[in-house]
Enzyme design. Structure first.
Site, PDB file in Angstrom:
ATOM      1  N   GLN C 210       0.895  -1.075   0.013  1.00 34.82           N
ATOM      2  CA  GLN C 210       0.004   0.066  -0.066  1.00 34.82           C
ATOM      3  C   GLN C 210       0.981   1.280   0.040  1.00 34.82           C
ATOM      4  OE1 GLN C 210      -3.795  -0.219   0.237  1.00 34.82           O
ATOM      5  NE2 GLN C 210      -2.737  -2.310  -0.654  1.00 34.82           N
ATOM      6  N   GLY C 251     -11.800   3.422   3.842  1.00 36.10           N
ATOM      7  CA  GLY C 251     -10.750   2.638   2.986  1.00 36.10           C
ATOM      8  C   GLY C 251      -9.832   3.319   2.245  1.00 36.10           C
ATOM      9  N   HIS C 252      -8.703   2.474   1.673  1.00 28.07           N
ATOM     10  CA  HIS C 252      -7.851   3.042   0.861  1.00 28.07           C
ATOM     11  C   HIS C 252      -8.198   3.935  -0.617  1.00 28.07           C
ATOM     12  CE1 HIS C 252      -6.949  -1.182  -0.910  1.00 28.07           C
ATOM     13  NE2 HIS C 252      -8.131  -0.905  -1.150  1.00 28.07           N
ATOM     14  N   ASN C 253      -7.942   4.970  -0.606  1.00 31.86           N
ATOM     15  CA  ASN C 253      -7.882   5.638  -2.112  1.00 31.86           C
ATOM     16  C   ASN C 253      -9.306   6.588  -1.962  1.00 31.86           C
ATOM     17  OD1 ASN C 253      -5.701   4.579  -2.914  1.00 31.86           O
ATOM     18  ND2 ASN C 253      -6.999   2.970  -3.776  1.00 31.86           N
ATOM     19  N   SER C 271     -11.395   3.647  -2.921  1.00 34.29           N
ATOM     20  CA  SER C 271     -11.625   4.213  -4.143  1.00 34.29           C
ATOM     21  C   SER C 271     -12.931   4.810  -4.392  1.00 34.29           C
ATOM     22  CB  SER C 271     -11.145   3.223  -5.282  1.00 34.29           C
ATOM     23  OG  SER C 271     -10.148   2.608  -5.237  1.00 34.29           O
TER      24      SER C 271
END
Lengths: 350, 350, 350
Positions: C210, C251-253, C271
């Site tokens: 990540q 979450g990521h992004n 995302s």
């Protein structure tokens, strides 16, 4: 195998008469001198261990168990196998809880203060407290006698705890007055700033100072990583004996009565009031500014949008009385079945 | 721009032949000597960086990308623009993961122990471990070789970790036996007291001592601020390779098989057992004492109230098979549409 | 009783003219010299305290209040009892927020560094910062002027904060670039590893490194025990003024625009992109890779599975427009009512 002694204390062996006294159970004549070392599940218990039977579905397990004794309700006495000593109680789980606590006592405070603990000016540490490594107790905080303060526990300025509290590792507690026998499990946050703000016409959020406190009644327990915000002006209040599970969230000004049970990941929005002995199941959400009556039961994942009268059981989102919900769900599920499935069902019911 | 080197290591530049070996990808002839510095998304990658194409919807991004090379499935090879080197793999994400780990290796333990770390009597610290500032490793705890222990990690008495574990900042872990390559992300709580109590006739909740442990298989990963309670009598067990996302909650005695994936904010109540390779999506709730079969997939926010047979995919609250649920939802939505909307729909479908 | 001075600063008494200036409220002629000590709720305020009236349902409370002055909208002016000074504002909550902050100012950094704080090589601590006991600021981290760093705050390598940030107790922040006036409440985790992995044919999950960051805009606030994962390749970005409540998970992004409000226990999968001024209520779940338009409002516990156009209000799981959902729910509830209940209803409506 009983409890792993690397992690749990073992006080035994103790004679059954002594054990029976703690659990308020009846022992068969002549068995009072038998010695027992610990407790264990029906599957795991051996001849020196005591087990218990709770639900009737465990009856097959009882038959196969090697436990030396079993705490059991009178109506299940007939199922106790030969050679296993029955310890009769009208409330087997309660009796077992007391027996287990006698044989495997919880850690007691050792009366020491770790040299790395930072204790502020004017803080009062009661007699017999144990203060762990890297604990921070700020100025003016008060701890009653025999408290346990875990590693990295952060007790804010002027916070008050009564006797025999456990403030475990990584807890943050500020703006709080707590009673006796309060347990704060690892990582819970008590007294954080509530989510209160006003928004300007240009869309900027301006914090409304959160000027209240958190009041924790005697015997309150808060789960790991749970969050209780302090009041915005009034206080956030947890009634005596109320228990919160892990990751629960209580907004500012929430009030609970006595003995509430709030299960994991449930959330209660600001200024909602709960009566006595309310049960809020896991992942429930309750709207702000509503009133929940005494002994209300709220089913898992329910979304409560408005007041619920005392004694009612509700489920679903929006939450409705449980019977009504079950019928709705059956009807809805029927709508979703294919014609083939319906035909199959009709055949089956012929 | 590749990964920000302030936060991520850069091992390169490395020749493509070496990179291809790590990722088990095919390189066009003659390209093996080209040097690459890092990886990046299609949008961000430059000529010295490697990107990847996962889903077909990203094909337009591929056309516009300035990446020097791209990891790609054979069936998408035709879409690689001129001048971009295709690195062909039947499993592009897996190949990319391995290439990225080569070019941006994760932090390795530096073998040092910070002077502020408190290590108890009889604790065993394996060779090459890194112990961060203010870590607390209690008496009798065991760490295998090459573990990383972050700041404020609290490793309780007699806890055992295998080799190459990462116990990151602010973690609490007690009553636990863990295998190799276990990762505990910041703030997770392992081994806390489960939510077990009996209630007296007067409404007082009496704790049932929680006398079990937490067993973490090899390669288990636990997300930030997640909570895993220790067993009440049996153990709470996570099978090898199981991964939990942030803020997940597992109650006492939960057991998972191999390779389970449990996404953020999901919660599993006490004594529930999951098979191998189960996928539990975000915010799911699973009732206590139920059995979930191998390879079951549970959709986001579902509420699972009873056993689910192996291989089934379920959604909704209460959870039902996915196809049935989709039909129910369509029917229910129809009930909610106004007559005007229905008329409009009918017209459209003429 | 006003705010408990053990926990909240009291700047007063101050003259009403000065107070009115801060709140941009109108004071009746001749009242500018009256002194006030603090703010309080209508129920709790005494003659030396200022309260406010927000919702019309509180009008009865106004009548009974002993507050010396009340911030009130012009349309409710008629309800102010004799002897209570009205402070008129078109936005009473906003005005009250500013008055409360004047009379009970939030803690300011005291410019000291606790001797137990660990500050790494090359870390830059701005002028006037307060660094609490056992804080860890790693190598190369940068703090702007007048930041507050609480006990056990862990600021990772090369992390950057602007001016006047508050990084409170037990926070973990890594891989992050933050603007001015950012507040991180106790126990939140910023920059943890996202939940990204590829699975081999044999079922082994392999981490996808990540490699992104977390970017926090000016004025961002993150609640207690909330989690924001760093980007996987791109960054996770929170727009200026965005506020997250406790136990939220991003979450990521994930990307938010300006001034988003994300209430407790909501979760947003990887995302997903949110526009400006989006409101996400408590316990909402939003799927990954979807786009939420400006000023969208998502009702509590909703499950958002696909894009939502700007300005829309949605509820339910799967989320649908609010009006449609209300009709569906009414129809579904009807399906669940017993014949007797329906008959009763029909009678009532005769």
């Amino acid at each position: 195998m009983a409890a792993d002694s690397r992690f749990h204390a073992v006080a035994g062996p103790l004679p059954l008469a002594r054990i029976a006294q703690a659990g308020e159970v009846t022992v068969p004549e002549g068995a009072g001198d038998r010695l027992f070392r610990g407790v264990a599940t029906l599957q795991a218990a051996g001849p020196e261990e005591i087990s218990f039977l709770d639900a009737r579905r465990w009856l097959p397990g009882l038959k196969e168990s090697r436990a030396g004794a079993v705490v059991i309700a009178p109506e299940n006495l007939h199922a106790v196998p030969d050679g296993m000593i029955p310890l009769v109680s009208p409330m087997p789980v309660l009796a077992f809880a007391r027996i287990a606590a006698l044989l495997h006592p919880p850690p007691a405070p050792d009366g020491t203060r770790h040299p790395t603990a930072v204790v502020g000016e004017g803080a009062l540490i009661g007699e017999g407290c144990e203060i762990g490594p890297y604990a921070v107790v700020e100025d003016g905080a008060v701890l009653g006698p025999r408290c346990i303060v875990g590693p990295y526990a952060h007790i804010g300025r002027n916070v008050v705890f009564g006797a025999e509290c456990r403030i475990l590792s990584h807890v943050t507690v500020t703006h709080c007055i707590a009673g006796d026998r309060v347990t704060l499990n690892p990582g819970c946050r008590i007294g954080s700033e509530g989510f209160g703000f006003a928004t300007t016409p240009r869309g900027e959020h301006v914090t409304v100072p959160q000027l209240g406190r958190v009041i924790l009644g005697d015997g309150v327990e808060v789960g790991a990583n749970a969050c209780i915000d302090r009041g915005s002006g009034n206080d956030t209040v947890l009634g005596p004996g109320t228990r919160l599970d892990n990751l629960v969230m209580l907004g500012h000004n929430v009030r609970t009565g006595r003995g509430n049970v709030i299960v994991a990941q449930a959330g209660i929005a600001g200024s909602t009031a709960l009566g006595d002995y309310v049960v809020v199941a896991a992942q429930v959400g309750i709207n702000g500014h509503v009133t929940i009556g005494d002994k209300v039961r709220i089913g898992a994942q329910a979304g409560v949008m408005s007041d619920v009268p005392a004694g009612m059981e509700v489920v679903g989102t929006p939450a409705i009385p449980v019977r009504e919900a079950m019928r709705s769900f059956a009807a809805m599920r029927k709508l979703g079945q294919s014609k083939a499935a319906k035909a199959a069902q009709e055949k089956t019911s012929d």
